[in-house]
Design a protein around this motif. Structure first.
Motif, PDB file in Angstrom:
ATOM      1  N   ARG A  47     -11.008   1.634  63.844  1.00  0.00           N
ATOM      2  CA  ARG A  47     -10.985   3.082  63.635  1.00  0.00           C
ATOM      3  C   ARG A  47     -12.041   3.732  64.520  1.00  0.00           C
ATOM      4  NH1 ARG A  47      -8.222   4.930  59.123  1.00  0.00           N
ATOM      5  NH2 ARG A  47      -7.359   3.264  57.866  1.00  0.00           N
ATOM      6  N   SER A  48     -11.815   4.994  64.827  1.00  0.00           N
ATOM      7  CA  SER A  48     -12.803   5.748  65.591  1.00  0.00           C
ATOM      8  C   SER A  48     -14.002   6.041  64.691  1.00  0.00           C
ATOM      9  CB  SER A  48     -12.197   7.062  66.086  1.00  0.00           C
ATOM     10  OG  SER A  48     -11.983   7.936  64.993  1.00  0.00           O
ATOM     11  N   LEU A  49     -15.054   6.590  65.266  1.00  0.00           N
ATOM     12  CA  LEU A  49     -16.229   6.961  64.472  1.00  0.00           C
ATOM     13  C   LEU A  49     -15.871   7.967  63.383  1.00  0.00           C
ATOM     14  CD1 LEU A  49     -18.889   7.287  67.311  1.00  0.00           C
ATOM     15  CD2 LEU A  49     -18.619   5.421  65.659  1.00  0.00           C
ATOM     16  N   GLU A  50     -14.819   8.748  63.627  1.00  0.00           N
ATOM     17  CA  GLU A  50     -14.378   9.752  62.653  1.00  0.00           C
ATOM     18  C   GLU A  50     -13.451   9.164  61.592  1.00  0.00           C
ATOM     19  OE1 GLU A  50     -13.891  10.086  66.008  1.00  0.00           O
ATOM     20  OE2 GLU A  50     -15.647  11.327  66.391  1.00  0.00           O
TER      21      GLU A  50
END
Length: 90
Positions: A70-73
């Protein structure tokens, strides 16, 4: 239920017509997408898309995604490497 943008049903596996022909697939054929994370059964839906790619609906396709990527978000990585297998007609 059909997608408002593509007209595809929920179990559709969208594929470029040229790719489908190379693989001996026709519109409506039953197929399975598999990887080490899961399996998704669906039906071929010929679509005007970039060759070499497949597309499935969300959340149906989640079984093929690495939940740890997953992305940081927190947005999932929606790219997955799969094997496409034509299922026997019965």
């Amino acid at each position: 239920q059909k997608d408002a943008i593509t007209g595809a049903v929920r179990e559709a596996v969208l594929i470029n017509p040229f790719d489908a022909k190379k693989l001996g697939l026709k519109d409506g054929d039953d197929v399975a997408l598999k990887n080490d994370l899961g399996e998704l059964k669906g039906r071929v839906y010929l679509a005007p898309m970039k060759p070499g790619n497949l597309q499935v609906h969300w959340p149906e396709g989640n079984v093929l995604l690495d939940k740890g990527k997953r992305s940081l978000e927190g947005v999932p990585d929606y790219n997955a490497l799969v094997c496409l297998e034509k299922l026997d007609e019965s």
